[in-house]
Design a protein around this motif. Structure first.
Motif, short mmCIF file in Angstrom:
data_model
loop_
_atom_site.label_atom_id
_atom_site.label_comp_id
_atom_site.label_asym_id
_atom_site.label_seq_id
_atom_site.Cartn_x
_atom_site.Cartn_y
_atom_site.Cartn_z
N SER A 1 -2.57 7.03 2.84
CA SER A 1 -3.02 8.19 3.29
C SER A 1 -2.27 9.38 2.64
O SER A 1 -1.05 9.22 2.04
CB SER A 1 -2.62 8.40 4.76
N PRO B 1 -5.48 0.80 -2.37
CA PRO B 1 -5.75 0.15 -1.07
C PRO B 1 -5.90 -1.30 -1.38
O PRO B 1 -5.98 -1.65 -2.45
CB PRO B 1 -7.31 0.86 -1.22
N SER C 1 -5.26 2.50 8.35
CA SER C 1 -5.69 0.94 8.21
C SER C 1 -6.84 0.83 9.28
O SER C 1 -6.93 1.42 10.32
CB SER C 1 -4.69 -0.05 8.59
N TYR D 1 -5.41 1.73 3.34
CA TYR D 1 -5.49 2.88 2.37
C TYR D 1 -4.28 3.69 2.49
O TYR D 1 -3.93 4.00 3.64
CB TYR D 1 -6.72 3.53 2.54
N HIS E 1 -8.51 -3.19 6.10
CA HIS E 1 -8.79 -2.52 5.04
C HIS E 1 -7.66 -1.46 5.23
O HIS E 1 -7.39 -0.72 6.13
CB HIS E 1 -10.01 -1.78 5.09
N VAL F 1 0.86 -1.03 -0.05
CA VAL F 1 -0.05 -0.22 0.09
C VAL F 1 0.97 1.27 -0.07
O VAL F 1 0.52 2.21 -0.83
CB VAL F 1 -0.74 0.13 1.14
N SER G 1 -7.30 -4.89 0.40
CA SER G 1 -8.16 -5.38 1.98
C SER G 1 -7.60 -6.97 2.07
O SER G 1 -7.31 -7.57 1.09
CB SER G 1 -9.61 -5.62 1.64
#
Ligand SMILES: Nc1ncnc2c1ncn2[C@@H]1O[C@H](COP(=O)(O)OP(=O)(O)O)[C@@H](O)[C@H]1O
Ligand SMILES: [Mg+2]
Length: 320
Positions: free
Chosen positions: A59, A38, A66, A57, A55, A32, A40
């Motif tokens: 930033s 992203p 997370s 993502y 999950h 990530v 999962s």
């Protein structure tokens, strides 16, 4: 964090993998960060004894945000459902093997009898023949009789145990099977609408057997809708009052928007081994019919006016 033996405040500003020796989703987190996409995943966190859904993502500050959710309970329910489905599928296989064995046994019984009779007749006619020939004939008779005895045992075995008849609510049967197939239905984005009449009486029946029938019909409807557009992927399951030979009964129907069947083959649908599917066995409807008839009921199929088919069965309130 406290569960993992860490003080949350003390972790601020630290790097995750410096603090924890084993981060199960480290690789995904690194991806990530480097790929800025992203991701999962679902992992087992041994220290917590929990399955966790992650999950992650990217930033805006270059790090990772997370979110985590414990999904142990959800997984447990899923696993139980899968187990129940596998068990039901096994029952279906065993039942069709039973039917198969019973029909083979039935077919073989007669020629076996004929062999024994003819061999006996021969040994009478050939009473003056050499001892060896007469011994051979005697063996034929004995072997044929032994085979008959085996067949008789198989037949009594496949007649099966006596089903347990209790008062059942067809709405419960429908509910049980829909819960069991919910996953397959939602994976295929099939909508199911239920229509239950008020004040339906209970019927006398074997719960497992009736579930088996309804499961067969649901699976068939699902298979008939395979690969069709969203407007066709819906079924209506209804339970209504119904008169069977002037006695009160309950009717259950499953209307699907699937490919339907050719009116010319309609009468063959319930025959053993009739299937139009590449991997089909063609025993589902046959077994369903024997179960429903053993309950004193009726099962039939009709073509819908527009698309798809409706399979219905009716059961008397008093049972068979
Ligand atoms: N809902 C349905 N719509 C159209 N055809 C159906 C439906 N249910 C059953 N059939 C037809 O009846 C055949 C026999 O069904 P079944 O006895 O369950 O065996 P199988 O599912 O192994 O084919 C199917 O192969 C199919 O041709
Ligand atoms: Mg089937």
């Amino acid at each position: 964090m406290k569960l993992l033996g860490k003080d949350p405040d003390g972790l601020i500003g630290k790097v995750l993998w410096d603090e924890f020796s084993h981060v199960p989703n480290e690789e995904a987190m690194r991806r990530v960060m480097s790929e800025r996409v992203p991701i999962s995943d679902e992992l087992y966190y041994a220290p917590l004894g929990e399955y966790v859904e992650n999950h992650m993502y990217p930033s805006p500050d270059g790090g990772v945000v997370s979110f985590q959710r414990y999904v142990t309970e959800r997984r447990r329910v899923q696993e139980e459902l899968q187990k129940a489905q596998a068990e039901l599928a096994h029952v279906a296989r065993v039942m069709s093997m039973g039917e198969l064995a019973a029909s083979i046994a039935h077919e073989i019984n007669q020629p076996l009898g004929a062999i024994a009779n003819n061999a006996s007749a021969c040994s009478r006619l050939l009473s003056g023949a050499p001892q060896e020939a007469r011994n051979a004939l005697r063996d034929i008779v004995q072997d044929a009789n032994r085979a008959s005895a085996i067949i008789a045992r198989v037949r009594s075995l496949t007649k099966g145990s006596i089903p347990e008849k209790v008062s059942v609510d067809v709405k419960d049967i429908i509910g049980d099977v829909l819960a069991l197939t919910q996953r397959q239905l939602s994976e295929r984005e099939i909508t199911v609408q239920t229509e239950f009449a008020q004040g339906l009486p209970l019927v006398l029946g074997d719960r497992i057997e009736l579930q088996q029938v309804f499961l067969n019909l649901i699976m068939n409807a699902m298979e008939a809708m395979e690969g069709l557009g969203a407007d066709r992927r819906s079924m209506i399951v209804a339970a209504r009052h119904h008169e069977l030979e002037r006695s009160p009964g309950v009717l259950v129907s499953i209307q699907d928007g699937g490919i339907g069947f050719n009116p010319r083959t309609a009468e063959h649908l319930f025959e053993p081994f009739f299937t139009t599917k590449p991997g089909g066995l063609g025993m589902g409807l046959r077994i369903s019919r024997s179960i429903i008839e053993a309950h004193g009921g009726r099962i039939w199929a009709t073509a819908n006016a527009l698309t798809g088919a409706t399979f219905s069965f009716a059961l008397p309130v008093g049972g068979a």
